[in-house]
Design an enzyme around this catalytic site. Structure first.
Site, mmCIF file in Angstrom:
data_model
loop_
_atom_site.group_PDB
_atom_site.id
_atom_site.type_symbol
_atom_site.label_atom_id
_atom_site.label_comp_id
_atom_site.label_asym_id
_atom_site.label_seq_id
_atom_site.Cartn_x
_atom_site.Cartn_y
_atom_site.Cartn_z
ATOM 1 N N TYR A 1 18.536 -3.474 -7.260
ATOM 2 C CA TYR A 1 17.840 -4.012 -6.138
ATOM 3 C C TYR A 1 17.647 -5.313 -6.017
ATOM 4 O O TYR A 1 17.661 -6.030 -5.168
ATOM 5 C CB TYR A 1 16.411 -3.083 -6.194
ATOM 6 C CG TYR A 1 15.438 -3.922 -4.849
ATOM 7 C CD1 TYR A 1 15.454 -3.433 -3.571
ATOM 8 C CD2 TYR A 1 14.195 -4.349 -5.452
ATOM 9 C CE1 TYR A 1 14.546 -4.123 -2.768
ATOM 10 C CE2 TYR A 1 13.342 -4.826 -4.508
ATOM 11 C CZ TYR A 1 13.474 -4.484 -3.281
ATOM 12 O OH TYR A 1 12.494 -5.027 -2.408
ATOM 13 N N GLY B 1 9.783 0.332 9.127
ATOM 14 C CA GLY B 1 9.332 0.048 7.855
ATOM 15 C C GLY B 1 7.690 -0.074 7.602
ATOM 16 O O GLY B 1 7.062 -0.479 8.689
ATOM 17 N N GLN B 2 7.278 -0.425 6.649
ATOM 18 C CA GLN B 2 6.080 -0.859 6.415
ATOM 19 C C GLN B 2 5.603 -1.957 7.204
ATOM 20 O O GLN B 2 4.740 -2.137 8.073
ATOM 21 C CB GLN B 2 5.520 -0.851 5.102
ATOM 22 C CG GLN B 2 5.650 0.501 4.224
ATOM 23 C CD GLN B 2 4.849 0.241 2.802
ATOM 24 O OE1 GLN B 2 3.746 0.054 2.458
ATOM 25 N NE2 GLN B 2 5.724 -0.352 1.900
ATOM 26 N N THR C 1 15.149 -0.480 0.233
ATOM 27 C CA THR C 1 14.028 -0.771 -0.720
ATOM 28 C C THR C 1 14.038 0.175 -1.771
ATOM 29 O O THR C 1 12.969 0.262 -2.560
ATOM 30 C CB THR C 1 12.714 -0.879 0.044
ATOM 31 O OG1 THR C 1 12.548 0.342 0.885
ATOM 32 C CG2 THR C 1 12.734 -1.908 1.083
ATOM 33 N N THR D 1 11.758 -10.518 -2.513
ATOM 34 C CA THR D 1 10.956 -9.869 -3.361
ATOM 35 C C THR D 1 10.378 -10.551 -4.464
ATOM 36 O O THR D 1 11.386 -11.551 -5.089
ATOM 37 C CB THR D 1 11.659 -8.397 -3.574
ATOM 38 O OG1 THR D 1 10.981 -7.884 -4.781
ATOM 39 C CG2 THR D 1 13.021 -8.701 -4.191
ATOM 40 N N TRP E 1 4.653 -5.567 -4.039
ATOM 41 C CA TRP E 1 3.838 -4.629 -4.056
ATOM 42 C C TRP E 1 3.271 -4.114 -3.029
ATOM 43 O O TRP E 1 2.093 -4.008 -2.611
ATOM 44 C CB TRP E 1 2.818 -4.827 -5.193
ATOM 45 C CG TRP E 1 3.221 -4.956 -6.720
ATOM 46 C CD1 TRP E 1 4.295 -5.418 -7.154
ATOM 47 C CD2 TRP E 1 2.539 -4.811 -7.867
ATOM 48 N NE1 TRP E 1 4.388 -5.265 -8.634
ATOM 49 C CE2 TRP E 1 3.046 -5.020 -9.169
ATOM 50 C CE3 TRP E 1 1.217 -4.395 -7.981
ATOM 51 C CZ2 TRP E 1 2.880 -4.897 -10.396
ATOM 52 C CZ3 TRP E 1 0.557 -4.176 -9.230
ATOM 53 C CH2 TRP E 1 1.451 -4.692 -10.348
HETATM 54 N N1 LIG Z 1 7.878 -2.009 -0.812
HETATM 55 C C1 LIG Z 1 7.751 -3.252 -1.247
HETATM 56 O O1 LIG Z 1 6.852 -2.745 -2.409
HETATM 57 C C2 LIG Z 1 8.221 -4.444 -1.656
HETATM 58 C C3 LIG Z 1 8.026 -5.714 -2.413
HETATM 59 C C4 LIG Z 1 8.519 -6.835 -2.356
HETATM 60 C C5 LIG Z 1 9.365 -7.064 -1.199
HETATM 61 N N2 LIG Z 1 9.581 -6.229 -0.283
HETATM 62 C C6 LIG Z 1 10.465 -6.529 0.835
HETATM 63 O O2 LIG Z 1 9.537 -6.405 2.035
HETATM 64 C C7 LIG Z 1 10.400 -5.933 2.953
HETATM 65 C C8 LIG Z 1 9.772 -4.950 3.706
HETATM 66 O O3 LIG Z 1 9.553 -4.116 3.041
HETATM 67 P P1 LIG Z 1 8.960 -2.583 3.428
HETATM 68 O O4 LIG Z 1 8.057 -1.849 2.207
HETATM 69 O O5 LIG Z 1 8.287 -2.815 4.728
HETATM 70 O O6 LIG Z 1 9.983 -1.702 3.600
HETATM 71 P P2 LIG Z 1 10.392 -0.298 4.017
HETATM 72 O O7 LIG Z 1 8.908 0.426 4.275
HETATM 73 O O8 LIG Z 1 10.942 0.764 2.886
HETATM 74 O O9 LIG Z 1 11.055 -0.235 5.310
HETATM 75 C C9 LIG Z 1 12.413 -0.571 5.142
HETATM 76 C C10 LIG Z 1 12.998 -0.627 6.400
HETATM 77 O O10 LIG Z 1 14.330 -0.807 6.432
HETATM 78 C C11 LIG Z 1 14.986 -0.137 7.280
HETATM 79 N N3 LIG Z 1 16.420 0.056 6.740
HETATM 80 C C12 LIG Z 1 16.890 0.385 5.768
HETATM 81 N N4 LIG Z 1 18.335 0.436 5.699
HETATM 82 C C13 LIG Z 1 18.498 -0.015 6.746
HETATM 83 C C14 LIG Z 1 19.698 -0.540 7.267
HETATM 84 N N5 LIG Z 1 21.006 0.010 6.765
HETATM 85 N N6 LIG Z 1 19.922 -1.079 8.293
HETATM 86 C C15 LIG Z 1 18.764 -1.526 9.162
HETATM 87 N N7 LIG Z 1 17.604 -1.223 8.782
HETATM 88 C C16 LIG Z 1 17.547 -0.418 7.520
HETATM 89 C C17 LIG Z 1 14.285 1.214 7.271
HETATM 90 O O11 LIG Z 1 14.908 1.898 8.106
HETATM 91 P P3 LIG Z 1 14.789 3.379 8.254
HETATM 92 O O12 LIG Z 1 13.181 3.770 8.361
HETATM 93 O O13 LIG Z 1 15.784 4.027 9.258
HETATM 94 O O14 LIG Z 1 14.969 3.981 7.013
HETATM 95 C C18 LIG Z 1 13.154 0.616 7.111
HETATM 96 O O15 LIG Z 1 12.724 0.400 8.611
HETATM 97 C C19 LIG Z 1 11.820 -5.701 2.430
HETATM 98 O O16 LIG Z 1 12.691 -6.676 2.574
HETATM 99 C C20 LIG Z 1 11.549 -5.441 1.057
HETATM 100 O O17 LIG Z 1 12.617 -5.735 0.042
HETATM 101 C C21 LIG Z 1 8.934 -4.783 -0.438
#
Ligand SMILES: NC(=O)c1ccc[n+]([C@@H]2O[C@H](COP(=O)([O-])OP(=O)(O)OC[C@H]3O[C@@H](n4cnc5c(N)ncnc54)[C@H](OP(=O)(O)O)[C@@H]3O)[C@@H](O)[C@H]2O)c1
Length: 298
Positions: free
Chosen positions: A131, A16-17, A68, A107, A156
């Protein structure tokens, strides 16, 4: 910790990011990240995920992995609940059993956006969509099962990797004569690399300094609030300096851009508690945007 010892830190969601930035962050001597992708730690199979924690001799678990896809969750809530609610519950129980702490990433979408100013940690939560409900379930489970936790709510998120708003705007700016972007949702763009910096320092204080007085919930989001429209304008303006191409970015309302999931109109996060407790200050989002655009430009 002394001498040659090193503490192993299990990090989920390696692809993930935030996971990607944690993998390449500057970890201090004495902390070794052990990155786990979905193939080794699948949160949709909570019991198996817990086994990874139990068997690994870790000193800390960091859980940025999540379902996500905010809009897809509306029609896939059971899976979102399993990955974002039951998965973290299983990790939290395994951490408590192993006697180690858990850093859980959460989040801004736990809030409904009706507050007039920035949200503080103990403001009432009321997610607007599936979500947000699933991530809130994760928070509640982590608090219940693992008292030695840090829940870090962010917002974000953008980076040079994966899918995010910055990359979408760059693509649209290259393809379209003009852009239309929502101007009535307010929030704090946050670079994944800044989240990683903060997580690593919190991990250092907990594991290496033995800090035992800071468990709880914190906000960590880029300094400065904007709208999606303001964020898009900054992205397009910075890119124009490189490409000479600057399509106009028109403000629109949420009503003009309907999505399956409702989003909060205001999810600006007050990060003062993070600064007061850990001495950490999120960087201004325009500065971190410049870093990410420079990385994407190679
Ligand atoms: N993106 C946003 O804007 C945002 C905003 C607020 C909070 N957050 C929180 O910040 C955190 C990181 O977000 P991010 O943007 O880095 O997310 P992301 O880029 O969407 O990455 C999500 C990660 O979770 C993994 N994942 C998904 N389903 C899974 C499962 N069943 N078992 C194990 N791993 C799984 C994905 O693996 P795959 O590559 O295999 O799919 C990926 O490595 C999350 O907890 C998210 O809720 C994000």
């Amino acid at each position: 910790m002394t001498g040659e010892e090193t503490a192993r830190v299990l990090v989920t969601g390696a692809t993930g990011q935030v996971g990607t930035e944690l993998a390449r962050a500057a970890w201090p001597a004495g902390l070794t990240p052990v990155m786990a992708g979905r193939e080794t730690l699948d949160l949709s199979a909570p019991e198996a995920a817990a086994t990874v924690v139990r068997d690994g001799a870790f000193s800390l678990v960091v859980n940025p992995a999540a379902y996500t896809a905010v809009d897809a969750a509306e029609t896939d809530e059971a899976l979102a609940e399993r990955v974002n609610g039951e998965g973290p519950r299983a990790l939290a129980m395994a951490c408590a059993t192993a006697g180690i702490p858990l850093i859980q990433i959460s989040t801004d979408y736990v809030f409904d956006g009706t507050k007039a100013g920035p949200y503080v940690e103990d403001d009432p939560v009321a997610p607007l969509g599936a979500y947000g409900r699933s991530k809130l379930a994760g928070e509640v489970a982590v608090r219940a099962e693992c008292p030695r936790h840090v829940i870090l709510r962010t917002a974000w998120v953008f980076s040079a990797h994966g899918k995010n708003f910055v990359k979408t705007m760059l693509r649209l700016a290259a393809e379209k004569p003009e852009l239309r972007v929502v101007a009535d949702q307010h929030g704090c763009p946050t670079a994944a690399h800044d989240i990683a910096r903060v997580v690593v320092e919190i991990a250092r204080q907990i594991v290496l300094d033995g800090r035992d007085d800071a468990w709880g919930t914190y906000h960590m989001a880029g300094a400065g609030a904007t709208t999606w429209h303001g964020f898009a304008e900054a992205i397009v303006a910075a890119q124009a300096a490189r490409t000479g191409k600057r399509p106009p970015v028109h403000p629109i309302t949420t009503a003009e851009f309907p999505t399956p999931a409702q989003r909060p109109a205001n999810s600006v996060l007050d990060c003062g508690k993070l600064t007061r407790t850990f001495g950490l200050t999120p960087r201004p989002w325009p500065d971190t945007l410049a870093d990410v655009l420079a990385e994407l430009a190679g």
